[in-house]
Design an enzyme around this catalytic site. Structure first.
Site, PDB file in Angstrom:
ATOM      1  CE  LYS A  12      85.659  53.108  85.754  1.00  0.00           C
ATOM      2  NZ  LYS A  12      86.602  53.302  86.889  1.00  0.00           N
ATOM      3  CB  THR A  57      83.692  54.537  89.279  1.00  0.00           C
ATOM      4  OG1 THR A  57      85.119  54.534  89.288  1.00  0.00           O
ATOM      5  CG2 THR A  57      83.169  55.753  90.024  1.00  0.00           C
ATOM      6  CG  ASP A  58      87.160  48.529  89.187  1.00  0.00           C
ATOM      7  OD1 ASP A  58      87.776  48.727  88.125  1.00  0.00           O
ATOM      8  OD2 ASP A  58      87.041  47.405  89.714  1.00  0.00           O
ATOM      9  CG  PHE A 157      68.376  83.442  55.889  1.00  0.00           C
ATOM     10  CD1 PHE A 157      67.379  83.124  56.819  1.00  0.00           C
ATOM     11  CD2 PHE A 157      69.402  84.271  56.317  1.00  0.00           C
ATOM     12  CE1 PHE A 157      67.422  83.623  58.111  1.00  0.00           C
ATOM     13  CE2 PHE A 157      69.454  84.758  57.613  1.00  0.00           C
ATOM     14  CZ  PHE A 157      68.459  84.433  58.509  1.00  0.00           C
ATOM     15  NE  ARG A 174      69.834  79.332  53.866  1.00  0.00           N
ATOM     16  CZ  ARG A 174      69.915  79.684  55.137  1.00  0.00           C
ATOM     17  NH1 ARG A 174      70.895  80.471  55.573  1.00  0.00           N
ATOM     18  NH2 ARG A 174      69.016  79.267  56.014  1.00  0.00           N
ATOM     19  CG  ASN A 247      73.153  77.463  58.946  1.00  0.00           C
ATOM     20  OD1 ASN A 247      73.497  76.785  57.990  1.00  0.00           O
ATOM     21  ND2 ASN A 247      72.331  78.493  58.842  1.00  0.00           N
ATOM     22  CG  HIS A 249      77.470  79.124  57.917  1.00  0.00           C
ATOM     23  ND1 HIS A 249      76.124  79.436  57.948  1.00  0.00           N
ATOM     24  CD2 HIS A 249      77.921  79.375  59.169  1.00  0.00           C
ATOM     25  CE1 HIS A 249      75.794  79.871  59.165  1.00  0.00           C
ATOM     26  NE2 HIS A 249      76.876  79.829  59.930  1.00  0.00           N
TER      27      HIS A 249
END
Lengths: 299, 299, 299, 299
Positions: A12, A57-58, A157, A174, A247, A249
């Site tokens: 679940k 699942t209940d 970089f 940067r 990343n 940017h």
């Protein structure tokens, strides 16, 4: 038979649970989404549709709520351990249980007077826990997602590989921004007292932030490694951490056509780009530790 | 002609902008999504496709970035005023400009040493601003969204109307939770100095939180009114506020089938329900003020 | 009193409802999200917290489900009319009811044999309906959202206004893409039979698509107008339509640095940009009709 | 050294690409999101920040766009193969490349006249492809997500395990709905012609739908197995499939308090529940085939 069943599991997902504890006029709040996954002797449900070994699942959902009231929610990890043990030890066909928990943080609203029962959702990162138990061995993974951080300098970089399709220009200053997803693995608990999970979490988070902020970055890979190493170096009980760092940017806007200089000593304007994004992922290990955090195949 | 053009407008939406200001080693960060909407003498673009009076939306975007670098981003409202004035005063066919801004908050990451250029997104509510200008009159609406709050007691719901379809039981102690969307209108600035927008925002936010936490609630409607009145009572320059409060239902789980008592003196477990949700919306006005914040027709 | 209550309303939002009808072995399916908004004599709930005139939102939810079973769901609009009439006529303090419905389309899965009870969600646009009733007058707005369309040619953008911040280059052949949100108003029903709502919807949708595809576009504004006019020209019962068209920019990639020609006679490669986006909005009216669809103040 | 680097990879995610091909007046459209992940000799970027072996993710993006124009997009899988081969064979430090692609389907808008350049996004499921290459071996996984299906009968759930926390009642006629995520693995291509990927996809999709609709279901597990087996039984080139099926619960509403019978011979009304949901996952294999599709650790 032309086909056969491979790995199978069921459970679940996303059981939303709020637990409020009253300590006189001071209330406490835990806000979780819990997912339970079971596997074991369940092949027949697939082949013939016999559900004899399948707990609904209940029922998993009911169990989560009942345990929260009966046993409380000591911490995300602690609650996951309670649940995983229950499912594996109480049902023979269940050989393996995994509990995943997301926890959402709330802050108190400062109020005059004696009561303390008002909260505002903090919106900081989501805390995560993944507990697995197979009847003998435990694995506890703690972590977080959506911890968004930014350094406005001390990132370059340069010196990267170039080929026919490279147009990016090198930069020695940067913006570096990412939204951290991290999962770390606690060493086996044999003979060792169970950690204070909440304290351990706050310390790991602090080291991730500190290493991100404190690293002069030549690449996001380098920053990632320092973040992971900082957690392992500072927290005895953690042997392995996996980090996934998009990343995010931030591209300086070209204002030259308008006769405006961008990126001056006083500041600059950036486009925050949604897509695409670089994605850096790696595992950092305590020397000698075995890698056990699985690599996400969907990324 | 069988058809005719009614109200029309155009613009650029969700321009993502990060502005970093450097004050020596201490950096500051503003993180915005800006939308610009223009209207005026543009009918011909619709009828014949003549674009003579249409400034491209790409130009609107460029202008936003250029202004951010040239003039800085004093505050969401202040930046919106700069932009709205520019579009209306610089282009004859533009009779009306509206600028909407969302601002995302960041906290500093505490670092040892002298630098201060590391940030973590706070995740608290989103701050909003809507500035409109028609060449003569200004309207400035400030606001917020996604301010999620919860009281774990001091809320009841009783004495309501009942009909054939009513099954809800009355309660004298329930969880009250909502995710606040608020828009408040600043009084006309004639002769009055422009407010400190950031301070005004923090004060309005504080009064919303304080009134939510401090009200013993007989209904979410009552809490809403107190929240709005608290802002107007405490902030001279605000004449009107509109609040939209979804009732984020927290339903105690029925654990009786398992022989477990829920909702004891020590605490209780709740399901946090996603959908459906109650939705309470109202405007609170300074006595005598004219209602001018439009009602959202999509809700 | 320093403050006073302005416009106020309340309701239940996003009631998810699936109605299955069995016609022997052939089943039919309606999949809706229903929201109900009531207003009227409810000021006291805000001032004093008296709920005497407030029907709980839980009751609104129950009513929606009960009506779906008792009366069926003839169409989104028809169901909204049933509900709005009920709330206004059955409760004196309710002076005005608005029902908003979203409908999600499903297709049949073709199966051999006699049964027809299998469906796949079509994923096409979401159909919308907004019905308002104040005890005397009705307003029925039909519409759709997320109808995403693209023309790969027959679109230009030239002759636009330029200023200091304009860098965009004119083009006589571009991709034009948008995601249509449309709301149209049905003429008052006095003496006129209620339309076949489903047929009316399919026809309006068809005219929107046809006009989008069939217009040689000098601007998205022009395309918008043609789309709206096509609906009104072809559907007698519709007097007004409001369209909101984000310009989903598709930018040809600059491949020149790699010695590759983009945009050749054989084809081209585009970046599909998420944000920012142009946003064109306008109302088209039958000549002489009064504009009554409200302008969304949040855009 | 107290820490060491484990598994690491990097790449560019969610490169949005639209490729339009012109065949006279008839245009064709491919709409993709492409992600590229590379790994190999890149440890130094993490340890020292040396980027000598790191091709920028910006270059990966450029390459994807350049390849789309130079080589076209024959199919999601075919495009992924082109890209993966390029990265592994052109750069010595790259030992392994993985390309993930999502493809969004569009339908033509029927238009009178000769041109065919107008499209409407179909909104049907998203098609997926994952191609991996290490210089010697290929792995091609095709798949889909968000294929939402529903059977309004021919589903029961009975005979399941029960414990103290079980309250669910057995049913012999329920709605069964799920949103299919599937990934299937193509057998190694040694000596075998490369399949027609588009045809293979449509056939796999058809068998998934057919088996879902055609299975009288005793559990979602059983339906899952039949769906997987149907693909493998009918498509020679597919040896393994992994299915992830959330159980999108549709709960009949209790209308008894209102004296209304729900679930009659004519039909019934259901709540479509968002969360929590059951989640059934399993791999189905051709007898004798080795399982190679990884299990997603995040579920």
């Amino acid at each position: 038979m032309a086909t056969t069943l491979g790995h199978h599991q069921y459970g679940k997902a996303e059981i939303r649970l709020v637990r409020i504890t009253r300590d006189g006029d001071t209330h406490h709040l835990k806000d979780l989404a819990v997912s339970v996954v079971l596997s074991g002797d369940m092949a027949e449900a697939h082949y013939s549709g016999s559900n004899a070994n399948v707990l609904p699942t209940d029922t998993l959902k009911n169990t989560v709520y009942a345990f929260a009231q009966e046993h409380g929610v000591p911490s995300a990890e602690g609650f996951g351990i309670l649940l995983a043990r229950h499912f594996v030890t109480s049902r023979a066909p269940v050989h393996h249980a995994r509990v995943r928990i997301e926890e959402y943080a709330w802050d108190r609203i400062a109020t005059p007077g004696r009561g303390a029962h008002s909260f505002v959702r903090s919106g900081r990162e989501v805390r995560t826990a993944r507990v697995a138990f197979d009847g003998r061995k435990w694995e506890v993974l703690s972590g977080l997602r959506d911890l968004t951080v930014l350094n406005s300098t001390d990132s370059e970089f340069r010196g990267y590989a170039k080929d026919r399709y490279t147009t990016l220009e090198e930069t020695d200053d940067r913006v570096l921004a990412t939204s951290v997803t991290a999962v770390w693995r606690h060493a086996d608990g044999d003979g060792r007292p169970e950690p204070d999970w909440d304290l351990s979490y706050e310390r790991a988070r602090g080291h991730l932030l500190g290493a991100f902020a404190g690293t002069y970055s030549r690449s996001l890979q380098q920053t990632l490694y320092r973040m992971g190493a900082s957690v392992i170096d500072n927290l005895d009980g953690i042997d392995e951490i996996r980090l996934s760092l998009p990343n995010r940017h931030h591209v300086p806007v070209d204002l030259e056509p308008f006769g405006i200089e961008n990126d001056t000593a006083e500041g600059a304007v950036y486009v925050a780009v949604d897509r695409p994004y670089g994605l850096i992922e790696a595992t950092v290990l305590r020397a000698g530790a075995e890698p056990r955090i699985p690599v996400d195949p969907t990324r």
